[in-house]
Design a protein around this motif. Structure first.
Motif, PDB file in Angstrom:
ATOM      1  N   LEU A 152     -20.119   5.628 -21.414  1.00  0.00           N
ATOM      2  CA  LEU A 152     -19.328   6.587 -22.213  1.00  0.00           C
ATOM      3  C   LEU A 152     -18.265   5.583 -22.991  1.00  0.00           C
ATOM      4  O   LEU A 152     -17.650   4.899 -22.164  1.00  0.00           O
ATOM      5  CB  LEU A 152     -18.834   7.648 -21.356  1.00  0.00           C
ATOM      6  CG  LEU A 152     -17.814   8.394 -21.919  1.00  0.00           C
ATOM      7  CD1 LEU A 152     -18.229   9.176 -23.358  1.00  0.00           C
ATOM      8  CD2 LEU A 152     -16.842   9.354 -20.922  1.00  0.00           C
ATOM      9  N   HIS A 153     -17.954   5.891 -24.328  1.00  0.00           N
ATOM     10  CA  HIS A 153     -16.692   5.342 -24.651  1.00  0.00           C
ATOM     11  C   HIS A 153     -16.305   6.196 -25.904  1.00  0.00           C
ATOM     12  O   HIS A 153     -16.902   6.982 -26.205  1.00  0.00           O
ATOM     13  CB  HIS A 153     -16.912   3.862 -25.160  1.00  0.00           C
ATOM     14  CG  HIS A 153     -18.106   3.838 -25.955  1.00  0.00           C
ATOM     15  ND1 HIS A 153     -19.415   3.585 -25.784  1.00  0.00           N
ATOM     16  CD2 HIS A 153     -17.905   3.849 -27.486  1.00  0.00           C
ATOM     17  CE1 HIS A 153     -20.237   3.746 -27.127  1.00  0.00           C
ATOM     18  NE2 HIS A 153     -19.246   3.694 -27.913  1.00  0.00           N
ATOM     19  N   TYR A 154     -15.136   5.822 -26.288  1.00  0.00           N
ATOM     20  CA  TYR A 154     -14.674   6.509 -27.746  1.00  0.00           C
ATOM     21  C   TYR A 154     -14.546   5.639 -28.756  1.00  0.00           C
ATOM     22  O   TYR A 154     -13.946   4.347 -28.382  1.00  0.00           O
ATOM     23  CB  TYR A 154     -13.180   7.130 -27.269  1.00  0.00           C
ATOM     24  CG  TYR A 154     -13.008   8.212 -26.426  1.00  0.00           C
ATOM     25  CD1 TYR A 154     -13.392   8.164 -25.012  1.00  0.00           C
ATOM     26  CD2 TYR A 154     -12.735   9.510 -26.938  1.00  0.00           C
ATOM     27  CE1 TYR A 154     -13.199   9.384 -24.257  1.00  0.00           C
ATOM     28  CE2 TYR A 154     -12.731  10.389 -25.978  1.00  0.00           C
ATOM     29  CZ  TYR A 154     -12.892  10.545 -24.781  1.00  0.00           C
ATOM     30  OH  TYR A 154     -13.017  11.546 -24.020  1.00  0.00           O
ATOM     31  N   ASP A 155     -15.096   5.880 -29.897  1.00  0.00           N
ATOM     32  CA  ASP A 155     -15.046   4.946 -30.884  1.00  0.00           C
ATOM     33  C   ASP A 155     -14.002   5.354 -31.761  1.00  0.00           C
ATOM     34  O   ASP A 155     -13.819   6.192 -32.308  1.00  0.00           O
ATOM     35  CB  ASP A 155     -16.128   4.826 -31.680  1.00  0.00           C
ATOM     36  CG  ASP A 155     -17.372   4.494 -31.074  1.00  0.00           C
ATOM     37  OD1 ASP A 155     -17.483   3.231 -30.785  1.00  0.00           O
ATOM     38  OD2 ASP A 155     -18.300   4.795 -30.702  1.00  0.00           O
ATOM     39  N   PHE A 156     -12.968   4.528 -31.881  1.00  0.00           N
ATOM     40  CA  PHE A 156     -11.584   4.458 -32.558  1.00  0.00           C
ATOM     41  C   PHE A 156     -11.785   3.861 -34.006  1.00  0.00           C
ATOM     42  O   PHE A 156     -12.074   2.640 -34.072  1.00  0.00           O
ATOM     43  CB  PHE A 156     -10.552   3.901 -31.955  1.00  0.00           C
ATOM     44  CG  PHE A 156      -9.181   4.223 -32.441  1.00  0.00           C
ATOM     45  CD1 PHE A 156      -8.471   5.521 -32.019  1.00  0.00           C
ATOM     46  CD2 PHE A 156      -8.527   3.083 -33.240  1.00  0.00           C
ATOM     47  CE1 PHE A 156      -7.292   5.587 -32.669  1.00  0.00           C
ATOM     48  CE2 PHE A 156      -7.465   3.472 -33.577  1.00  0.00           C
ATOM     49  CZ  PHE A 156      -6.677   4.759 -33.506  1.00  0.00           C
ATOM     50  N   ARG A 157     -11.663   4.505 -34.958  1.00  0.00           N
ATOM     51  CA  ARG A 157     -12.056   3.897 -36.325  1.00  0.00           C
ATOM     52  C   ARG A 157     -10.904   4.365 -37.407  1.00  0.00           C
ATOM     53  O   ARG A 157     -10.780   5.528 -37.669  1.00  0.00           O
ATOM     54  CB  ARG A 157     -13.314   4.381 -36.944  1.00  0.00           C
ATOM     55  CG  ARG A 157     -14.595   4.337 -35.947  1.00  0.00           C
ATOM     56  CD  ARG A 157     -15.926   4.958 -36.367  1.00  0.00           C
ATOM     57  NE  ARG A 157     -16.941   4.920 -35.494  1.00  0.00           N
ATOM     58  CZ  ARG A 157     -17.448   4.248 -34.997  1.00  0.00           C
ATOM     59  NH1 ARG A 157     -17.320   2.856 -35.307  1.00  0.00           N
ATOM     60  NH2 ARG A 157     -18.477   4.246 -34.216  1.00  0.00           N
ATOM     61  N   LEU A 158     -10.698   3.286 -38.087  1.00  0.00           N
ATOM     62  CA  LEU A 158      -9.550   3.403 -39.393  1.00  0.00           C
ATOM     63  C   LEU A 158     -10.195   2.929 -40.586  1.00  0.00           C
ATOM     64  O   LEU A 158     -10.920   1.837 -40.549  1.00  0.00           O
ATOM     65  CB  LEU A 158      -8.390   2.452 -38.973  1.00  0.00           C
ATOM     66  CG  LEU A 158      -7.822   2.498 -37.576  1.00  0.00           C
ATOM     67  CD1 LEU A 158      -6.634   1.594 -37.516  1.00  0.00           C
ATOM     68  CD2 LEU A 158      -6.777   3.883 -37.618  1.00  0.00           C
ATOM     69  N   ARG A 214     -16.310  10.407 -29.756  1.00  0.00           N
ATOM     70  CA  ARG A 214     -16.833  10.218 -28.324  1.00  0.00           C
ATOM     71  C   ARG A 214     -18.435  10.195 -28.041  1.00  0.00           C
ATOM     72  O   ARG A 214     -19.129  11.049 -28.589  1.00  0.00           O
ATOM     73  CB  ARG A 214     -16.498  11.589 -27.265  1.00  0.00           C
ATOM     74  CG  ARG A 214     -16.720  11.574 -25.959  1.00  0.00           C
ATOM     75  CD  ARG A 214     -15.988  12.698 -25.240  1.00  0.00           C
ATOM     76  NE  ARG A 214     -16.132  12.638 -23.868  1.00  0.00           N
ATOM     77  CZ  ARG A 214     -17.060  13.015 -23.065  1.00  0.00           C
ATOM     78  NH1 ARG A 214     -18.353  13.206 -23.624  1.00  0.00           N
ATOM     79  NH2 ARG A 214     -17.143  12.833 -21.790  1.00  0.00           N
ATOM     80  N   HIS A 215     -18.446   8.906 -27.704  1.00  0.00           N
ATOM     81  CA  HIS A 215     -20.016   8.555 -27.895  1.00  0.00           C
ATOM     82  C   HIS A 215     -20.429   8.194 -26.308  1.00  0.00           C
ATOM     83  O   HIS A 215     -20.083   7.267 -25.681  1.00  0.00           O
ATOM     84  CB  HIS A 215     -19.873   7.144 -28.844  1.00  0.00           C
ATOM     85  CG  HIS A 215     -21.323   6.513 -28.900  1.00  0.00           C
ATOM     86  ND1 HIS A 215     -21.333   5.265 -29.453  1.00  0.00           N
ATOM     87  CD2 HIS A 215     -22.645   6.929 -28.730  1.00  0.00           C
ATOM     88  CE1 HIS A 215     -22.781   4.954 -29.712  1.00  0.00           C
ATOM     89  NE2 HIS A 215     -23.395   5.973 -29.174  1.00  0.00           N
ATOM     90  N   ARG A 216     -21.573   8.696 -26.157  1.00  0.00           N
ATOM     91  CA  ARG A 216     -22.302   8.534 -24.656  1.00  0.00           C
ATOM     92  C   ARG A 216     -23.475   7.695 -25.027  1.00  0.00           C
ATOM     93  O   ARG A 216     -24.473   8.139 -25.340  1.00  0.00           O
ATOM     94  CB  ARG A 216     -22.698   9.851 -24.220  1.00  0.00           C
ATOM     95  CG  ARG A 216     -21.620  10.831 -23.583  1.00  0.00           C
ATOM     96  CD  ARG A 216     -21.949  11.799 -22.647  1.00  0.00           C
ATOM     97  NE  ARG A 216     -23.097  12.463 -23.295  1.00  0.00           N
ATOM     98  CZ  ARG A 216     -23.375  13.805 -22.487  1.00  0.00           C
ATOM     99  NH1 ARG A 216     -23.059  14.169 -21.582  1.00  0.00           N
ATOM    100  NH2 ARG A 216     -24.514  14.304 -23.266  1.00  0.00           N
TER     101      ARG A 216
HETATM  102 MN    MN Z   1     -19.917   3.631 -30.048  1.00  0.00          MN
END
Ligand code: MN
Length: 539
Positions: free
Chosen positions: A48-54, A42-44
């Motif tokens: 604000l957004h959520y970084d979804f990483r695989l 969770r990155h402000r």
């Molecule tokens: Mn980010």
């Protein structure tokens, strides 16, 4: 990308993987299942957004999801495909400085493993290039089948393609589920606000990935003491030997009724059973000083009435679960594997092994060449009176105050007083030794009648030694709360500076039997400064 030759090397060096269940990184397990780890941060930043990483082919394939992932199968979330991130970023939680790319605060909102849903998803890089990937997540919060689907590749050159992230209709689907309802980190339990207020790390995206994380504070784990039932089981064991179930380990204990320390006048002697019990009970207080460091042992297997000896190498009969660290700088005839005591059962095992004194390195296994403590050792000579020792300790207090440097005193359990000064990474042992020597020589000049700089004891004429030489790799001082080899099993104990004025203070005032009352009353004044990133001022 620079610095990516072996990005997990440091992490690997810290643990011996055959002894621990954590995955060792894909290169270390050929034939591993397809898929890998995933993380959601969770990155402000500006927004604000959520970084979804695989984890895909050694990097983190990444999408920015403004509203966050959801378990609601009727909702499709916008997901902007962004640059791959280095694998080092996987656990990052902290602050990215303002003005840098992504400036803001980051928490680890979820993590776990992902698996491809179908055969065509197994080559994830190819599936992503084609614009569609189906996968199952096994996270702490995200579970079940998801899909990432590209909807618009109009700006492929910037890498900012538009995708959708959605959850399938399956047993894990939850209508109305909203990530914003759970704002805490799965790594630390902290919120973005809390991390922003007191970050433990910075991420410098202008630096190579293996140097980008700048640790501001080392997070020290916490440990549980043994239960009353576990202690009762120890008391019930026979005197010769027995098996003791402690936390998640079974220890084979021997010679439990053997006397290791004679008693002080009017007190019972201290047996090996007593020492094992103490080791387990002191664990939550002692382990913060040991858990991430190589450990040198001073063993007295036949009791402190017989000569002790240094022991460093982990013996071949040590159980696999004991954590250890390999000294890559050791010559073939030097110690290769050192203990790293990181659990309550490990301390109990060491006590059963006759390790009375525990001496942790002042550097951690993260970088054994970088001290994290600068140590001041006020070592009284035979002619040094208690008042003179206190005077010397107070002179160090004045010197540190004057420089604005924080350090805490501790009594050694024998005759001396030490001062432990936490320091930031980036210092060498030459730096800490020179710094402590300069202060010590200045103090010595104010009271030359009390201090000797002679190397050999016999030349010191009974005077005190201000010993700066332990600030070296593989040189150590006794750990806080370690027992000392003397009648009654005295222990080294951190104190407040004002306690130097306490008329009842003595270096061997507390023992394995009395230190718990002291801790209940005063706690450990050294503990709050562990891991503090303090820069030593130039002198
Ligand atoms: Mn980010």
């Amino acid at each position: 990308m620079p610095g990516r030759a072996d990005p997990l090397a440091t992490y690997r060096r810290m643990r011996r993987f055959e002894a621990t269940p954590e995955p060792a990184g894909d290169e270390a397990r050929p034939g591993a299942e397809p898929g890998g780890r995933f993380v959601v941060q969770r990155h402000r930043a500006t927004r604000l957004h959520y970084d979804f990483r695989l984890e895909v082919d050694g990097v983190l394939a990444s999408w920015a999801v403004p509203k966050g992932p959801t378990l609601d199968p009727d909702v499709r979330r916008q997901a902007i495909h962004v640059e791959d991130h280095p694998i080092e970023y996987f656990e990052f939680e902290g602050v990215i400085p303002k003005g840098e790319y992504g400036g803001g605060d980051v928490i680890v909102w979820d993590w776990g493993h992902w698996r491809p849903a179908k055969a065509k998803d197994a080559d994830a890089a190819k599936a992503i290039a084609k614009g569609e990937l189906h996968f199952d997540l096994h996270g702490e919060r995200l579970q079940g089948r998801f899909a990432l689907v590209r909807t618009d590749r109009s700006a492929p050159r910037s890498g900012k393609e538009q995708w959708l992230l959605l959850h399938k209709h399956d047993e894990f689907a939850v209508p109305g589920w909203d990530a914003e309802d759970i704002p805490q980190s799965v790594k630390s339990g902290r919120t973005n606000d809390e991390v922003a207020a007191e970050p433990s790390s910075l991420w410098r995206s202008d630096l190579p990935a293996d140097k980008a994380e700048q640790q501001l504070r080392v997070e020290v784990p916490t440990w549980e003491p043994p239960t009353e039932d576990e202690l009762a089981a120890l008391d019930a064991l026979g005197g010769k030997e027995g098996e003791w179930a402690l936390q998640d380990r079974v220890l084979r204990l021997t010679n439990l009724d053997k006397v290791l320390f004679p008693g002080r006048a009017g007190e019972d002697p201290v047996t090996k059973r007593d020492l094992v019990r103490y080791a387990a009970q002191i664990g939550p207080w002692l382990l913060p000083y040991l858990w991430d460091r190589p450990l040198n042992l001073h063993r007295y297997p036949n009791g402190v009435g017989k000569p002790g000896f240094w022991h460093k190498e982990v013996p071949s009969h040590a159980p696999e679960w004991l954590n250890r660290w390999h000294n890559d700088d050791a010559d073939p005839d030097e110690t290769q594997w050192y203990f790293v005591a990181d659990s309550v059962p490990a301390l109990a095992w060491l006590a059963n092994y006759g390790a009375i004194e525990l001496h942790p390195w002042t550097s951690s296994v993260r970088d054994s060449h970088e001290p994290t403590w600068a140590l001041i050792d006020v070592d009284p000579g035979p002619k040094t009176s208690w008042d003179e020792l206190l005077l010397l300790a107070r002179l160090y207090r004045t010197a540190l105050d004057h420089m604005g440097v924080e350090g805490q005193p501790k009594v050694t359990g024998q005759r001396g007083i030490q001062v432990w000064v936490p320091i930031a990474g980036g210092c060498s042992f030459d730096d800490t030794r020179a710094w402590v020597e300069t202060i010590s020589r200045a103090i010595g000049r104010t009271v030359p009648e009390l201090v000797s700089w002679e190397w050999t004891k016999s030349d010191r004429k009974g005077l005190a030694r201000l010993d700066y030489t332990q600030n070296a790799r593989n040189k150590t001082l006794v750990a806080p709360f370690s027992p000392r080899p003397a009648a009654g099993a005295p222990v080294s104990v951190p104190i407040e500076w004002d306690e130097l004025d306490d008329p009842d203070l003595r270096p061997d005032r507390w023992t394995t039997r009395t230190v718990f009352d002291r801790l209940a009353e005063r706690g450990d004044p050294l503990r709050p400064v562990i891991g503090r990133q303090q820069r030593l001022p130039s002198l």
